[in-house]
Design a protein around this motif. Structure first.
Motif, PDB file in Angstrom:
ATOM      1  N   ASN A 119       3.692  -2.422  -6.055  1.00  0.00           N
ATOM      2  CA  ASN A 119       3.782  -3.641  -5.765  1.00  0.00           C
ATOM      3  C   ASN A 119       4.801  -4.175  -6.453  1.00  0.00           C
ATOM      4  O   ASN A 119       5.349  -3.542  -7.797  1.00  0.00           O
ATOM      5  N   ASN A 120       5.319  -5.640  -6.225  1.00  0.00           N
ATOM      6  CA  ASN A 120       6.444  -6.294  -6.960  1.00  0.00           C
ATOM      7  C   ASN A 120       6.015  -6.601  -8.310  1.00  0.00           C
ATOM      8  O   ASN A 120       6.863  -7.030  -9.234  1.00  0.00           O
ATOM      9  N   ASP A 121       4.635  -6.861  -8.597  1.00  0.00           N
ATOM     10  CA  ASP A 121       4.321  -7.402  -9.632  1.00  0.00           C
ATOM     11  C   ASP A 121       3.764  -6.278 -10.782  1.00  0.00           C
ATOM     12  O   ASP A 121       3.293  -6.592 -11.746  1.00  0.00           O
ATOM     13  N   GLY A 122       4.189  -5.082 -10.179  1.00  0.00           N
ATOM     14  CA  GLY A 122       3.854  -3.959 -11.349  1.00  0.00           C
ATOM     15  C   GLY A 122       2.366  -3.111 -11.175  1.00  0.00           C
ATOM     16  O   GLY A 122       2.268  -2.221 -11.552  1.00  0.00           O
ATOM     17  N   SER A 123       1.539  -3.811 -10.099  1.00  0.00           N
ATOM     18  CA  SER A 123       0.406  -3.093  -9.672  1.00  0.00           C
ATOM     19  C   SER A 123       0.591  -2.282  -8.638  1.00  0.00           C
ATOM     20  O   SER A 123       1.838  -2.070  -8.244  1.00  0.00           O
ATOM     21  N   PHE A 124      -0.354  -1.655  -7.963  1.00  0.00           N
ATOM     22  CA  PHE A 124      -0.447  -0.247  -7.016  1.00  0.00           C
ATOM     23  C   PHE A 124      -1.116  -0.764  -5.761  1.00  0.00           C
ATOM     24  O   PHE A 124      -1.892  -1.391  -5.992  1.00  0.00           O
ATOM     25  N   GLN A 125      -0.818  -0.125  -4.903  1.00  0.00           N
ATOM     26  CA  GLN A 125      -1.834  -0.292  -3.594  1.00  0.00           C
ATOM     27  C   GLN A 125      -1.814   1.120  -3.071  1.00  0.00           C
ATOM     28  O   GLN A 125      -1.075   2.087  -3.183  1.00  0.00           O
ATOM     29  N   ILE A 126      -2.789   1.453  -2.170  1.00  0.00           N
ATOM     30  CA  ILE A 126      -3.282   2.636  -1.466  1.00  0.00           C
ATOM     31  C   ILE A 126      -4.136   2.526  -0.275  1.00  0.00           C
ATOM     32  O   ILE A 126      -4.870   1.399  -0.421  1.00  0.00           O
ATOM     33  N   SER A 127      -3.957   3.474   0.565  1.00  0.00           N
ATOM     34  CA  SER A 127      -4.551   3.150   1.946  1.00  0.00           C
ATOM     35  C   SER A 127      -5.294   4.638   2.473  1.00  0.00           C
ATOM     36  O   SER A 127      -4.391   5.500   2.101  1.00  0.00           O
ATOM     37  N   VAL A 128      -6.197   4.705   3.096  1.00  0.00           N
ATOM     38  CA  VAL A 128      -6.831   5.783   3.730  1.00  0.00           C
ATOM     39  C   VAL A 128      -7.355   5.463   4.989  1.00  0.00           C
ATOM     40  O   VAL A 128      -8.062   4.470   5.190  1.00  0.00           O
ATOM     41  N   LYS A 129      -7.015   6.357   6.084  1.00  0.00           N
ATOM     42  CA  LYS A 129      -7.485   5.809   7.495  1.00  0.00           C
ATOM     43  C   LYS A 129      -8.363   6.572   7.950  1.00  0.00           C
ATOM     44  O   LYS A 129      -8.589   7.731   7.506  1.00  0.00           O
ATOM     45  N   LEU A 130      -9.319   6.275   8.800  1.00  0.00           N
ATOM     46  CA  LEU A 130     -10.550   6.930   9.397  1.00  0.00           C
ATOM     47  C   LEU A 130     -10.494   6.867  10.620  1.00  0.00           C
ATOM     48  O   LEU A 130     -10.316   5.825  11.195  1.00  0.00           O
ATOM     49  N   ASN A 131     -10.278   7.917  11.493  1.00  0.00           N
ATOM     50  CA  ASN A 131     -10.302   7.915  13.112  1.00  0.00           C
ATOM     51  C   ASN A 131     -11.952   7.675  13.420  1.00  0.00           C
ATOM     52  O   ASN A 131     -12.677   8.750  13.178  1.00  0.00           O
ATOM     53  N   ILE A 132     -11.990   6.618  14.202  1.00  0.00           N
ATOM     54  CA  ILE A 132     -13.691   6.538  14.542  1.00  0.00           C
ATOM     55  C   ILE A 132     -13.827   6.730  15.946  1.00  0.00           C
ATOM     56  O   ILE A 132     -14.984   6.248  16.573  1.00  0.00           O
TER      57      ILE A 132
END
Length: 348
Positions: free
Chosen positions: A249-262
């Protein structure tokens, strides 16, 4: 090898965590309005320093780095000297490579990635020094044998214009390690708060439409040593799951995502599913239950063709437009147009 960016030598130490330090230098030719040399120093995926051949000076880009150079102003002078020296060295290397590959014109780019990692528990340091040219791997320094290897082009270091004398390479590497150790000690002394920083994320469940996968998204966490996954009845799922990469992220932190097919998940089985986020250095997991009420959706209710009152408003506007157009045509036919004072006006 020179001292390089001394900022590169910030190979930080923290309890039970391996930290990384990377220097990326990019030299180019025949690119208008772009510096011939650009370099950045990154610690744990956070940019700490920057310099280029146009600005003629290095600068600290992170709040901690800015405070560090205030306390140690001589370091910034050294960074600047090394930046300017590397700019000249890189320019000469591009000139040599153009001769080797029989290139006369066009845009050419030489990139260098120097990376090191330090494990505070074992106190072991590993790293590599690698070059790429025009988007392809060019040559890598084997730190164990102090020799250069060019696996793709099968060309010797001397052909590419690199130093081949092992004694000189070892001398440069030893000097490099000595400076790194000295600066590492100073860095750890002033940067303990940064290396021990832990930020927990906010976790959300997102879905574009009822038939779309459910995305579990975590953002704002630090450090980047994190994993996230879906599980059912306490067991991690591997099918119908799409893992995303950890992104900054722009502020030095991070992001992550995970998808689930339902699509194959029965409504009565939703309660069996949960998203799990785990962060290095944090004992407790962040668990988010798959619940319909918790999902944020992008779908707009009634997103099909507008009906009822909306249709009435649209038809009314169309009718009003037709009436106005008809009135203008009627007035034109009845009164005509006349040019006056160089402009068009309606005669009444």
């Amino acid at each position: 090898m020179k001292v390089l960016f001394v900022l590169l030598l910030f190979c930080p130490a923290a309890s039970t965590v391996t930290h990384s330090l990377k220097l990326l230098g990019t030299a180019s030719s025949a690119i208008q309005d772009f510096p011939e040399f650009v370099a950045t120093a990154v610690i744990d995926e956070i940019q700490m320093g920057y310099c280029d051949s146009n600005m003629k000076t290095a600068e600290a880009t992170h709040d901690f780095a800015k405070e560090f150079v205030k306390i140690n102003p001589d370091y910034l002078k050294l960074y600047t000297q090394e930046c300017l020296a590397l700019a000249q060295i890189s320019k000469a290397k591009i000139h040599k490579l153009k001769e080797v590959f029989n290139q006369t014109e066009g845009v050419h780019v030489l990139q260098r990635l120097n990376s090191c990692e330090l494990d505070d528990v074992t106190r072991e340091t590993v790293g590599f020094d690698q070059y790429g040219y025009d988007g392809e791997d060019l040559i890598t320094l084997d730190l164990q044998t102090s020799t250069w290897i060019s696996p793709k082009h099968h060309m010797s270091a001397s052909q590419l214009g690199w130093e081949t004398d092992k004694a000189k390479v070892n001398h440069s590497m030893n000097g490099f390690r000595a400076v790194r150790s000295r600066l590492l000690e100073t860095f750890v002394k002033h940067a303990a708060f940064l290396l021990q920083r832990i930020d927990l994320p906010s976790v959300s469940l997102l879905q574009k439409s009822p038939s779309s996968p459910v995305t579990c998204h975590a953002t704002g966490f630090y450090p980047d040593g994190a994993v996230m996954f879906w599980r059912k009845d306490g067991e991690e799922l591997f099918e119908d799951v799409d893992h995303g990469e950890i992104l900054p992220n722009n502020d030095g932190s991070f992001q992550i995502s995970v998808k689930l097919n339902i699509t194959s998940v029965k409504p009565e089985d939703w309660r069996k599913y949960e998203c799990v986020f785990q962060l290095s250095g944090v004992k407790d997991d962040i668990v988010t239950k798959l619940e319909e009420a918790a999902i944020r959706s992008n779908e707009v209710p009634g997103s099909g063709f507008p009906t009822g009152p909306v249709t009435g408003v649209i038809l009314g506007l169309l009718l009003l437009s037709v009436c106005i157009a008809g009135l203008l045509i009627w007035r034109k036919n009845k009164h005509g147009f006349q040019l006056a004072n160089g402009g068009a006006r309606i005669i009444r």
